[in-house]
Design an enzyme around this catalytic site. Structure first.
Site, PDB file in Angstrom:
ATOM      1  N   CYS A  52      21.928  15.919 -16.582  1.00  0.00           N
ATOM      2  CA  CYS A  52      21.121  16.484 -15.497  1.00  0.00           C
ATOM      3  C   CYS A  52      21.913  17.558 -14.749  1.00  0.00           C
ATOM      4  O   CYS A  52      22.113  18.649 -15.264  1.00  0.00           O
ATOM      5  CB  CYS A  52      20.625  15.371 -14.574  1.00  0.00           C
TER       6      CYS A  52
ATOM      7  N   HIS B  78      17.908  12.074 -18.686  1.00  0.00           N
ATOM      8  CA  HIS B  78      18.792  10.951 -18.350  1.00  0.00           C
ATOM      9  C   HIS B  78      18.769   9.913 -19.478  1.00  0.00           C
ATOM     10  O   HIS B  78      18.020   8.930 -19.414  1.00  0.00           O
ATOM     11  CB  HIS B  78      18.350  10.299 -17.037  1.00  0.00           C
TER      12      HIS B  78
ATOM     13  N   GLU C 173      20.737   7.608 -20.144  1.00  0.00           N
ATOM     14  CA  GLU C 173      21.236   6.286 -19.752  1.00  0.00           C
ATOM     15  C   GLU C 173      20.116   5.281 -19.495  1.00  0.00           C
ATOM     16  O   GLU C 173      20.334   4.061 -19.550  1.00  0.00           O
ATOM     17  CB  GLU C 173      22.142   6.385 -18.517  1.00  0.00           C
TER      18      GLU C 173
END
EC number: 6.3.4.2
Length: 536
Positions: A382, A508, A510
């Protein structure tokens, strides 16, 4: 008929209600039941999207773009399911919706009260969690501690739901603490007794008590808790402190927690207990050999929960290589061009995660420059991607004043600019580009070799995007735009092929990593970091 399980907590906060709920969800899912899970948060913010990471920690984003509590990350990782916007309900969201209805006249001039209007709104969101997923079981964690004034409407709502749906369709699980008094050399049950007494005073009799403890619970202590709390002896479950969170589902399974729940709710599981995959994961975690050091350069490092999913994803990516991941927490406000080499000298890879605001951004840019110039594996997420393009524009192309329009509105070279659809938006909450979006991968790039797919889907949370007016300049100087939106308009991934590993993404990743299925880009980053370590 969907069954509902409510997980409450007493004595103190941070008992591990979320891990208990997630572990139970995993056990039931492995029995072939369709499970969903939700969190009730008693704070008055509509969602955590505008809360400071220092206050709340990470904001976890779901597929459908909900900004939610970090516990939802635990839920998704443990149970291996994707949740939706109904999985996180705040008091602020409930009150806001009720007040909007009142302003519209939906209540026909009636007096709006906590009971029934607030409690009915809470119950509606409970039911929506089940209806939207067609779940066999909905597990709901009630945030806060029993007796807190903020959570009383939620407690009342889950009390009422038993009458609405029938006792056979509702179950209450209460988590408590059994403190060990060192001077006396014994554990004390009194706090648990008082916590259950408080809960019963609010109209809820727990069916199962999960006791958090440092030491093994003797049968005498279990019998005492069962007697004073009026539950079956087998329904007192011990939850010992563990070196790894992944031990908890196995602990609970050994005490037949899933069987107790299945019997109580008259569920029809497809399978007997199947924890081979989970046991293999735990065996892997317990047999890690050696470590890889990752320098995480961010401005919220004093509260590590601000990057919880990033750290968990790094750990997941280390498991296939049997390596423990050691995160070196680096406060970007302390990083300069003069000291960056000293700070990052011992790391095997550098990661700059997401973030907002100007403060400490120059330290991140210094870290990115160090990674690029010294061929240290770099992974940006990001803001970490946005600043990678800014650093490249400044130090490779020579646009000295290049910056992000978010961080420097007066920059003559806005490498990063506001998304066109964001230009006229004034509110901060819920207005970012949020949720799951497709990304087209350019053939022959490192991203292509990482994902092995031409199109992927990843979760996003951003308002600013790469400015395409500078795309040709950066490409001409060696940066590759390896991922874009399907229409080619939005830049999703960049990389520098002349480096061994320099990859950054706008999304993102994750949020989609699982302990048994590491996210591909994290796995590739850890592999590159391991290779870098071995080449030193």
């Amino acid at each position: 008929m969907t069954k509902f399980i409510f997980v409450t907590g007493g004595v103190v906060s941070s008992l591990g209600k979320g891990i208990t709920a997630a572990s139970l969800g995993r056990l039931l899912k492995d029995r072939g039941l369709k499970v969903t899970i939700q969190k009730f948060d008693p704070y008055l913010n509509v969602d955590p999207g505008t809360m400071s990471p220092y206050q709340h920690g990470e904001v976890f984003v779901t597929d459908d773009g909900a900004e939610t509590d970090l516990d939802l990350g635990h839920y998704e990782r443990f149970i291996d399911i994707n949740l939706n916007k109904y999985s996180n309900v705040t008091a602020g969201k409930v009150y806001s919706h009720v007040l909007k209805k009142e302003r519209r006249g939906d209540y026909l001039g009636g007096t709006v009260q906590v009971i029934p209007h607030i409690t009915n709104e809470i119950k509606e969101r409970l039911l929506l969690a089940g209806e939207s997923t067609n779940a066999d079981v909905v597990i709901t964690e009630i945030g806060g501690t029993t007796g807190d004034i903020e959570s009383l409407p939620f407690i009342e709502a889950i009390r009422q739901i038993r009458s609405d749906l029938g006792r056979e369709n509702v179950m209450y699980v209460h988590c408590t603490l059994l403190p060990y008094i060192k001077a006396a050399g014994e554990m004390k049950t009194k706090p648990t007794q008082h916590s259950v007494k408080e809960l019963r005073g609010l109209g809820i009799q727990p069916d199962l008590i999960v006791v958090r403890t440092e030491y093994e619970l003797t049968q005498d202590l279990k019998d005492k808790i069962a007697l004073f709390c009026d539950i079956d002896k087998a329904s007192v479950i011990e939850c010992r402190d563990a070196d790894s969170l992944y031990e908890i589902p196995l602990q609970l399974s050994k005490q037949d927690m899933d069987d107790i729940v299945i019997k109580r709710l008259e569920l029809n599981p497809k399978y007997e207990t199947q924890l081979d995959e989970w046991q293999y994961l735990l065996d892997t975690v317990n047999s890690l050999d050696g470590k890889i050091t990752i320098g995480l350069v961010g401005k919220y490092v004093s509260l590590q929960d601000a990057y919880l999913s990033v750290v968990e994803s790094l750990k997941h990516a280390g498991y296939p290589f049997k390596k423990d991941i050691e995160v070196k927490w680096i406060d970007s406000s302390e990083v300069t061009d003069e000291n960056v080499a000293e700070i990052l000298a011992e790391v095997d890879g550098i990661l700059v995660p997401g973030g907002f605001g100007f403060r400490a951004s120059e330290g991140k840019i210094s870290a990115i420059k160090y990674a690029r110039e010294n061929n240290v594996p770099y992974f940006g997420i990001c803001l970490g991607m946005q600043l990678a393009t800014v650093e490249f524009a400044r130090n490779v192309i020579g646009l000295d004043d290049a910056h992000s329009a978010e961080l420097d509105p007066n920059t003559p070279h806005p490498i990063i600019d506001l998304l066109p659809e964001q230009k006229d938006i004034e509110d901060l909450g819920g207005t970012l580009r949020l949720g799951l979006y497709p990304c087209h991968i350019k053939e022959g790039t490192l991203a292509d070799s990482i994902y092995n797919e031409t199109e992927i889907e990843e979760r996003h949370r951003h308002r600013y995007e790469f400015n395409n007016e500078y795309r040709e300049q950066l490409e001409a100087n060696g940066m590759v735009f390896s991922g874009t939106s399907p229409d080619g308009r939005l830049v999703e991934m960049v990389e520098i092929p002349s480096n061994d590993f320099f990859v950054a993404c706008q999304f993102h990743p994750e949020f989609l990593s699982r302990p048994n299925r590491p996210q591909p880009i994290f796995k590739a980053f850890i592999e590159a970091s391991l290779n870098h370590q071995q080449s030193k």
